[in-house]
Each structure stands twice: as structure tokens, then as C-alpha cells.
Design a protein around this motif. Structure first.
Motif, PDB file in Angstrom:
ATOM      1  N   LEU A 100       0.929  -1.228   0.064  1.00 31.78           N
ATOM      2  CA  LEU A 100      -0.019  -0.006  -0.208  1.00 31.78           C
ATOM      3  C   LEU A 100       0.679   1.159  -0.103  1.00 31.78           C
ATOM      4  O   LEU A 100       0.673   2.221  -0.791  1.00 31.78           O
ATOM      5  N   HIS A 101       1.897   1.071   0.710  1.00 35.44           N
ATOM      6  CA  HIS A 101       2.889   2.293   0.777  1.00 35.44           C
ATOM      7  C   HIS A 101       3.452   2.593  -0.746  1.00 35.44           C
ATOM      8  O   HIS A 101       3.642   3.954  -1.177  1.00 35.44           O
ATOM      9  N   GLN A 102       3.774   1.604  -1.336  1.00 32.49           N
ATOM     10  CA  GLN A 102       4.104   1.662  -2.754  1.00 32.49           C
ATOM     11  C   GLN A 102       3.282   2.344  -3.775  1.00 32.49           C
ATOM     12  O   GLN A 102       3.835   3.011  -4.647  1.00 32.49           O
ATOM     13  N   SER A 103       2.044   2.074  -3.316  1.00 31.28           N
ATOM     14  CA  SER A 103       1.009   2.975  -4.190  1.00 31.28           C
ATOM     15  C   SER A 103       0.572   4.253  -3.775  1.00 31.28           C
ATOM     16  O   SER A 103      -0.494   4.791  -3.954  1.00 31.28           O
ATOM     17  N   GLY A 104       1.164   4.657  -2.604  1.00 25.01           N
ATOM     18  CA  GLY A 104       1.070   6.166  -2.136  1.00 25.01           C
ATOM     19  C   GLY A 104      -0.204   5.986  -1.064  1.00 25.01           C
ATOM     20  O   GLY A 104      -0.390   6.887  -0.802  1.00 25.01           O
ATOM     21  N   LEU A 105      -0.435   5.018  -0.381  1.00 24.78           N
ATOM     22  CA  LEU A 105      -1.344   5.039   0.474  1.00 24.78           C
ATOM     23  C   LEU A 105      -0.815   4.688   2.086  1.00 24.78           C
ATOM     24  O   LEU A 105      -0.128   3.761   2.164  1.00 24.78           O
ATOM     25  N   TYR A 106      -1.105   5.550   3.046  1.00 22.62           N
ATOM     26  CA  TYR A 106      -0.609   5.384   4.316  1.00 22.62           C
ATOM     27  C   TYR A 106      -1.793   5.341   5.575  1.00 22.62           C
ATOM     28  O   TYR A 106      -2.817   6.247   5.123  1.00 22.62           O
ATOM     29  N   GLY A 107      -1.486   4.605   6.325  1.00 22.65           N
ATOM     30  CA  GLY A 107      -2.518   4.568   7.615  1.00 22.65           C
ATOM     31  C   GLY A 107      -2.482   5.851   8.320  1.00 22.65           C
ATOM     32  O   GLY A 107      -1.414   6.220   8.831  1.00 22.65           O
ATOM     33  N   ARG A 108      -3.606   6.502   8.407  1.00 20.77           N
ATOM     34  CA  ARG A 108      -3.589   7.863   9.210  1.00 20.77           C
ATOM     35  C   ARG A 108      -4.747   7.919   9.971  1.00 20.77           C
ATOM     36  O   ARG A 108      -5.740   7.272   9.795  1.00 20.77           O
ATOM     37  N   VAL A 109      -4.599   8.847  11.164  1.00 20.96           N
ATOM     38  CA  VAL A 109      -5.814   8.658  12.072  1.00 20.96           C
ATOM     39  C   VAL A 109      -6.902   9.647  11.382  1.00 20.96           C
ATOM     40  O   VAL A 109      -6.757  10.527  10.746  1.00 20.96           O
ATOM     41  N   ALA A 110      -8.106   9.276  11.155  1.00 20.31           N
ATOM     42  CA  ALA A 110      -9.334   9.856  10.419  1.00 20.31           C
ATOM     43  C   ALA A 110      -9.436  11.236  11.151  1.00 20.31           C
ATOM     44  O   ALA A 110      -9.663  11.122  12.550  1.00 20.31           O
ATOM     45  N   ARG A 111      -9.811  12.439  10.433  1.00 22.40           N
ATOM     46  CA  ARG A 111      -9.999  13.672  11.240  1.00 22.40           C
ATOM     47  C   ARG A 111     -11.815  13.788  11.417  1.00 22.40           C
ATOM     48  O   ARG A 111     -12.313  12.894  10.877  1.00 22.40           O
ATOM     49  N   TRP A 112     -11.930  14.332  12.551  1.00 25.42           N
ATOM     50  CA  TRP A 112     -13.209  14.495  12.821  1.00 25.42           C
ATOM     51  C   TRP A 112     -13.940  15.841  12.281  1.00 25.42           C
ATOM     52  O   TRP A 112     -13.112  16.716  12.256  1.00 25.42           O
ATOM     53  N   LYS A 113     -15.068  15.877  11.768  1.00 25.31           N
ATOM     54  CA  LYS A 113     -15.547  17.035  11.281  1.00 25.31           C
ATOM     55  C   LYS A 113     -17.091  16.893  11.500  1.00 25.31           C
ATOM     56  O   LYS A 113     -17.749  15.934  11.260  1.00 25.31           O
ATOM     57  N   PRO A 114     -17.654  18.211  11.811  1.00 26.29           N
ATOM     58  CA  PRO A 114     -19.212  18.457  12.125  1.00 26.29           C
ATOM     59  C   PRO A 114     -19.883  17.978  10.989  1.00 26.29           C
ATOM     60  O   PRO A 114     -19.248  18.192  10.000  1.00 26.29           O
ATOM     61  N   PHE A 115     -20.926  17.150  10.957  1.00 25.77           N
ATOM     62  CA  PHE A 115     -21.961  17.111  10.141  1.00 25.77           C
ATOM     63  C   PHE A 115     -22.518  18.113   9.455  1.00 25.77           C
ATOM     64  O   PHE A 115     -23.022  19.181  10.148  1.00 25.77           O
ATOM     65  N   LEU A 116     -22.591  18.643   8.110  1.00 27.63           N
ATOM     66  CA  LEU A 116     -23.063  19.549   7.424  1.00 27.63           C
ATOM     67  C   LEU A 116     -24.220  19.158   6.377  1.00 27.63           C
ATOM     68  O   LEU A 116     -23.786  18.078   5.416  1.00 27.63           O
ATOM     69  N   SER A 117     -25.407  19.567   6.302  1.00 31.70           N
ATOM     70  CA  SER A 117     -26.327  19.142   5.139  1.00 31.70           C
ATOM     71  C   SER A 117     -26.145  20.085   3.980  1.00 31.70           C
ATOM     72  O   SER A 117     -25.028  21.089   4.109  1.00 31.70           O
ATOM     73  N   LYS A 118     -26.749  19.667   2.892  1.00 33.19           N
ATOM     74  CA  LYS A 118     -26.202  20.376   1.553  1.00 33.19           C
ATOM     75  C   LYS A 118     -26.904  21.692   1.984  1.00 33.19           C
ATOM     76  O   LYS A 118     -26.159  22.745   1.320  1.00 33.19           O
ATOM     77  N   ARG A 119     -27.881  22.113   2.714  1.00 37.25           N
ATOM     78  CA  ARG A 119     -28.067  23.602   2.828  1.00 37.25           C
ATOM     79  C   ARG A 119     -27.214  24.390   3.674  1.00 37.25           C
ATOM     80  O   ARG A 119     -26.560  25.375   3.371  1.00 37.25           O
ATOM     81  N   HIS A 120     -26.426  23.713   4.677  1.00 36.01           N
ATOM     82  CA  HIS A 120     -25.090  24.271   5.248  1.00 36.01           C
ATOM     83  C   HIS A 120     -24.280  24.619   4.471  1.00 36.01           C
ATOM     84  O   HIS A 120     -23.574  25.701   4.300  1.00 36.01           O
ATOM     85  N   MET A 121     -23.768  23.573   3.510  1.00 41.57           N
ATOM     86  CA  MET A 121     -22.606  23.708   2.540  1.00 41.57           C
ATOM     87  C   MET A 121     -22.987  24.803   1.527  1.00 41.57           C
ATOM     88  O   MET A 121     -22.058  25.682   1.173  1.00 41.57           O
ATOM     89  N   THR A 122     -24.163  25.173   1.186  1.00 38.95           N
ATOM     90  CA  THR A 122     -24.617  26.040   0.154  1.00 38.95           C
ATOM     91  C   THR A 122     -24.627  27.529   0.781  1.00 38.95           C
ATOM     92  O   THR A 122     -23.871  28.115   0.320  1.00 38.95           O
ATOM     93  N   ALA A 123     -24.633  27.604   2.344  1.00 37.96           N
ATOM     94  CA  ALA A 123     -24.736  28.740   2.886  1.00 37.96           C
ATOM     95  C   ALA A 123     -23.247  29.097   3.209  1.00 37.96           C
ATOM     96  O   ALA A 123     -22.934  30.202   3.179  1.00 37.96           O
ATOM     97  N   CYS A 124     -22.438  28.042   3.389  1.00 38.13           N
ATOM     98  CA  CYS A 124     -21.194  28.372   3.642  1.00 38.13           C
ATOM     99  C   CYS A 124     -20.424  28.953   2.425  1.00 38.13           C
ATOM    100  O   CYS A 124     -19.648  29.992   2.588  1.00 38.13           O
ATOM    101  N   LEU A 125     -20.726  28.283   1.430  1.00 33.62           N
ATOM    102  CA  LEU A 125     -20.265  28.829  -0.118  1.00 33.62           C
ATOM    103  C   LEU A 125     -20.586  30.371  -0.330  1.00 33.62           C
ATOM    104  O   LEU A 125     -19.693  30.983  -0.449  1.00 33.62           O
ATOM    105  N   GLU A 126     -21.874  30.639  -0.177  1.00 34.67           N
ATOM    106  CA  GLU A 126     -22.316  32.046  -0.377  1.00 34.67           C
ATOM    107  C   GLU A 126     -21.762  32.924   0.726  1.00 34.67           C
ATOM    108  O   GLU A 126     -21.531  34.138   0.180  1.00 34.67           O
TER     109      GLU A 126
END
Length: 278
Positions: free
Chosen positions: A107-133
């Protein structure tokens, strides 16, 4: 599936001899019952090194076949949160080596490494649109304006929450891709509630909320800490106070408190998206 064996020198010489006599790849493949890709590989090697013999290898031959490595990469790409133990079982099912070091090296040979997954607040599509605006609206705001904003919010610190880490196989610079993160939602449990504020100049006051937060308690917190925090941070009288649209923040007594102190307010949705001023 077991690893394929190398062809004997005699068979490789026969392929080269037929090629030199003018036969095409497909005709040689049909006559000798070998895949066209195998015939092409042997002829390509002969043209480059003028030999069909096995050349000295730089190191120890790989135990995992190219097909097995590609299968692992596909599995990890399909499910980045697959565990190494699951990959070992997957490798065994494919008839490939299952040692942890062999799989991780592939997997390392293919550029894939084990990393700790980041935590991120859940966002709906409405939230994402508002963020972009919001980003588009304030893209050209000056740094002076940004320095005048006093951000605030409440936060709940879980005393007995889950602190376990999840690892994810990913490429560099893909930490925040949706497949590589763990979405979070607020939940109950042992916790303490804090109100805090900050600006570009630093942090303001930090207040522990005793009991259940309501509009009256929130008003008292603002009365005792908002203007003093702005003064400590040297924001001046025309600073902008940033808060979200929680009902206790938009309650009548809260609005009256802010208006009585001539505080210029911006409102945010879910702690992330700005909407017009009150």
C-alpha cells in the motif's frame, strides 16, 4: 489465486524466434497458447536487453503479486476505513500473502498510508450552500474588518465520550476528503458547558455555564463578559459580535441586552454560516 510462474528459457526463445521470423503477437499467442500480453512483454524485454534470459534482480523478489497489490489498492480505495486485519483476510481469500508488513509495504508503494481519520461536524447540503455563499460575499473583506469581529459560542466538553481513534488508508493531502473523515453530531453524556469568545487579537473570557443554559443565563453572561472581553482585546466600540442562531441567542431579552449596549451583531447558522445582521 496463486502467483504465475516464469516461462522457461526454451519457451521464451521460441517466442523471440517466431517474432524474428515475422509472425505477429496474436499469431504467436494463438500458436503457443500464451496471452498476448505475455508475448508482448517477452519481445519488449528482448528488444531492450537483447536477451530473453532472466536478468539479475536488485533485491528480494516481491511476495505479493502485482495483481494482488492492485486488488488491495482497489479494496482500500472502495473502503478507506478497512482495517489491516480485514485486509489480511481479504489477501488470504485472493491466495496472496497475508503478513501485515507485506500488505502495508504494498500500500505504501501505491502512495497509501494509514492515518488517523479527522473529525468533522456533520453538514447538510443547505449548510454547505450557505457556507459557500458566505465565503463569496466576504471574499473581499478587508483585514481591518476581520480584526473587529468578536466570535462567540458555547461548547460542550464530553467527560465520558468516545476518544478512540480510527485509522484510514489515504493519499497525502486527502485528509479532509469525505471518505476519510468521521462525521460528528452533538450528543448527551457526562459533560460541562462553556461559553467562550475570541478575535484575531486573541481569546476573551471563558465562562462555565452552571445548570441548563437558557436566555436569562445567556443574557447574564453577555452582561458580565461581552463588553469586558472586547475591551481586553482592544476591539474598540464599533466591534462586530458574532453568535449563532440558537433560540436563546435570538430571544427578546437577548436582543434587548445587545441593543441597550449598542452592540453590532452578526448572526450565524449552526455556528458556521453568516446571515444578514439583526
Amino acid at each position: 489465486m496463486s502467483k504465475s510462474k516464469e516461462l522457461t528459457v526454451d519457451l521464451r526463445d521460441r517466442i523471440v524466434l517466431r517474432h524474428r521470423s515475422g509472425e505477429g503477437y496474436r499469431k504467436i499467442s494463438a500458436a503457443l497458447k500464451f496471452p498476448v500480453s505475455t508475448v508482448a512483454s517477452i519481445i519488449r524485454k528482448w528488444k531492450k536487453f537483447v536477451t530473453s534470459r532472466t536478468l539479475p534482480r536488485a533485491g528480494r523478489p516481491a511476495k505479493l503479486s502485482d495483481r494482488g497489490r492492485r486488488a488491495l489498492v482497489r479494496e482500500v480505495t472502495k473502503n478507506p476505513m478497512v482495517t489491516l486485519k480485514q485486509l489480511q483476510h481479504f489477501s488470504v481469500e485472493k491466495g496472496e500473502p497475508s503478513r501485515r508488513t507485506t500488505i502495508t509495504a504494498a500500500l505504501h508503494q501505491s502512495g497509501l498510508y494509514g492515518r488517523v481519520a479527522r473529525w468533522k461536524p456533520f453538514l447538510s447540503k443547505r449548510h454547505m450552500t450557505a457556507c459557500l455563499e458566505f465565503a463569496k460575499t466576504h471574499l473581499k473583506d478587508s483585514q481591518t474588518m476581520s480584526n473587529k469581529i468578536l466570535w462567540s459560542d458555547e461548547t460542550k466538553i464530553e467527560l465520558f465520550g468516545l476518544n478512540g481513534k480510527r485509522h484510514v488508508w489515504r493519499n497525502p493531502c486527502t485528509a479532509h476528503h469525505l471518505a476519510n473523515i468521521i462525521l460528528t453530531l452533538k450528543h448527551g453524556g457526562g459533560s460541562i458547558m462553556l461559553w467562550e469568545c475570541f478575535s484575531a487579537a486573541g481569546t476573551g473570557r471563558l465562562v462555565r455555564v452552571k445548570g441548563k443554559m437558557n436566555a436569562a443565563i445567556y443574557r447574564d453572561i453577555l452582561d458580565e463578559n461581552l463588553l469586558q472581553s472586547a475591551l481586553d482585546l482592544r476591539l474598540g466600540q464599533r466591534f462586530i459580535f458574532q453568535q449563532d442562531n440558537n433560540p436563546k441567542h435570538t430571544d427578546k431579552i437577548t436582543k434587548e441586552c445587545l441593543q441597550d449596549n449598542s452592540v453590532n451583531v452578526h448572526l450565524v447558522v449552526s455556528g458556521l454560516q453568516l446571515v444578514p445582521r439583526l
